[in-house]
Scaffold this active site. Sequence first.
Site, PDB file in Angstrom:
ATOM      1  N   HIS A 433       0.841  -1.199   0.000  1.00 45.10           N
ATOM      2  CA  HIS A 433       0.000   0.000   0.000  1.00 45.10           C
ATOM      3  C   HIS A 433       0.877   1.250   0.000  1.00 45.10           C
ATOM      4  CE1 HIS A 433      -3.469   2.588   1.344  1.00 45.10           C
ATOM      5  NE2 HIS A 433      -2.460   3.284   1.842  1.00 45.10           N
ATOM      6  N   GLU A 434       1.869   1.278   0.888  1.00 45.32           N
ATOM      7  CA  GLU A 434       2.759   2.443   0.936  1.00 45.32           C
ATOM      8  C   GLU A 434       3.586   2.566  -0.340  1.00 45.32           C
ATOM      9  OE1 GLU A 434       2.433   4.791   3.070  1.00 45.32           O
ATOM     10  OE2 GLU A 434       0.876   3.523   3.920  1.00 45.32           O
ATOM     11  N   HIS A 437       1.687   4.412  -2.942  1.00 46.58           N
ATOM     12  CA  HIS A 437       1.805   5.872  -2.903  1.00 46.58           C
ATOM     13  C   HIS A 437       3.083   6.320  -3.611  1.00 46.58           C
ATOM     14  CE1 HIS A 437      -1.630   6.713  -0.442  1.00 46.58           C
ATOM     15  NE2 HIS A 437      -1.183   6.054   0.617  1.00 46.58           N
ATOM     16  N   GLU A 471      -5.792   7.308  -1.893  1.00 47.51           N
ATOM     17  CA  GLU A 471      -5.797   6.148  -1.006  1.00 47.51           C
ATOM     18  C   GLU A 471      -6.388   4.925  -1.696  1.00 47.51           C
ATOM     19  OE1 GLU A 471      -4.283   5.911   1.819  1.00 47.51           O
ATOM     20  OE2 GLU A 471      -3.691   8.021   1.781  1.00 47.51           O
TER      21      GLU A 471
END
Length: 576
Positions: A433-434, A437, A471
């Site tokens: 997930h990070e 980004h 997100e």
Amino acid sequence: MSGKRAKRRVLRPVPLTALAGVGACLAVAAVVPSAFASGAARTEAGSAAAPSGTCTIRSADKHTEAPPSCLGVTAALDHLPAVGEQATLTVNVTAQTSVKNAGLSVQLPPGLRISDRDAGLAAPTADSFGQRTGRKLALTPGTRTVKLKVKAVAAGPAQIQADISDIDHPDPRRAGHDSVELTVGATKGSTGKGVAVSKGRATKDAGRGPGTREPRKVAPKSPAPARSAGASAPTVGAQVCVGGTFRNRFQSAEGGAWNAKANRDEPVSNANVILWGKPTADGGTRQLAAGMTGNGDGKFNLCYTPSTSVTSAAWVEFRTQAGRMWSVVDANGGLYATSSYALNNLSRSTSLGNVYANSGQSRAWHVLDTLNKLWWNRGSTTDCWASSEQGGRCSPITVQWYPGSTDGTYWNGGEDKIHLADNDPDSEHTTVHEAGHALQGKLYRGWWPRVTNCSPHYVDRTSSTSCAWTEGYANAVAFHTFGDTTYYWGNGASLNLANDRSTRGIDPGDACEARVATALVDLWSQVDGGWTKSNTMMSRDTQSSFREYFVTDRPAYGLDTGATARDIIWKHTIWY
């Protein structure tokens, strides 16, 4: 692109943080599975979250955008024991709301043992990661205290971990984590606070345990990461080679539960490795060869032409870096390194067999190998992470983690670095997930949307179209990488976020990140034939919302927005 309306973007620095991880989906009923979801429908009654604004417990530092929690836990020793000594471990559980079925889990490292415990705690279980115990609690607002007697049985770095979570409603707003780091000394008074694990010896090979997996079957879709500076391929006709397999034992939230994560034993792929040696006993240390571990199997074979008939000593060092494309660094920004035992008087090729990562570095190596899974299916048309970059000018992904860290969970766009808290690496979904980004930041060439109403944010609730876009994309990257729609947290809790129009408990529309994430993975898998075309489009033009992505940019770049695509987003309660 011809026919594409011109967009005027004012480049500005990316915001300091892009959050990390997701809040929980609270009440899901009669789910019709989305892409990759399981076939079972599920029902959960009621909302898991306390009323907005009533909870204030934080375990992370000021940079995180993670929401405050209604549950917290702290762990502390009354003194630092040396080998043979006992100490009292006090675990305090704080609740700011009532929780009918909370789970407390306490884990000790192999160097400590539980010698006595409160009556309510379960009998300790033990494995190669140490001992663990726990209990279920019915909590009301206030603090509960649990005490254990622990005995130090071996010298070296040690970490005690405590977790509290709502078993029935997994959610970072209803969970807490704390840890105690110490270096156990052999004699009285020699134990110190903290651990130093950035450099360490390989962990003893005790045989491959029940968590062992076969090497992943990998069919690379792109070139391997560029070799690290100074790396060399094995010399043709080399007289001496040192080989083996580099592996890591770690605990995984994927496949685990609130009171026991899954134990894994896997090879580490694409890690930089160096063969060091001393040609003579009184000579200096030299780099003899360098390379990378094998993709999917962790194998290495480093060859060199000796300058003497016998090399006095040689050893292998593994570093938490994959070529120059991604790395994991400690609190000071340095790479972690695990060294094998030394081979003395080396005169012929030899195998080290299985070499295991230093146990104190286990989570760092888990992060490195998790990013390898994203690399091989990153949706880029170039040798870089994103199609916006070309070979030779690739920017890496850097993750900072260290034992006991409260500096997480977020991506800092200004420094282009991911910060993970202590147990975050146990969740591969959180790591990716990070990385999602960071990947979006690379696709946008340093530009970032002006995101509003996103601190904190909740995966199931309306935030803003800009927050849900950034997100939701990061969540979709994790779901696409692992072929699911289930989010896992570092404490072992998980939640399936599959949804359709009948799903209750998830707000509708493109301002809800759960809806955006699942719409994206369905578009990629059912319409686009993967996500490469979508990422290529994003590398050429930027978006501030899912509407802009779907209505303006997809048709302009030849991606389908016809009946099939509209049916997909309609299923996820998005309609234009």
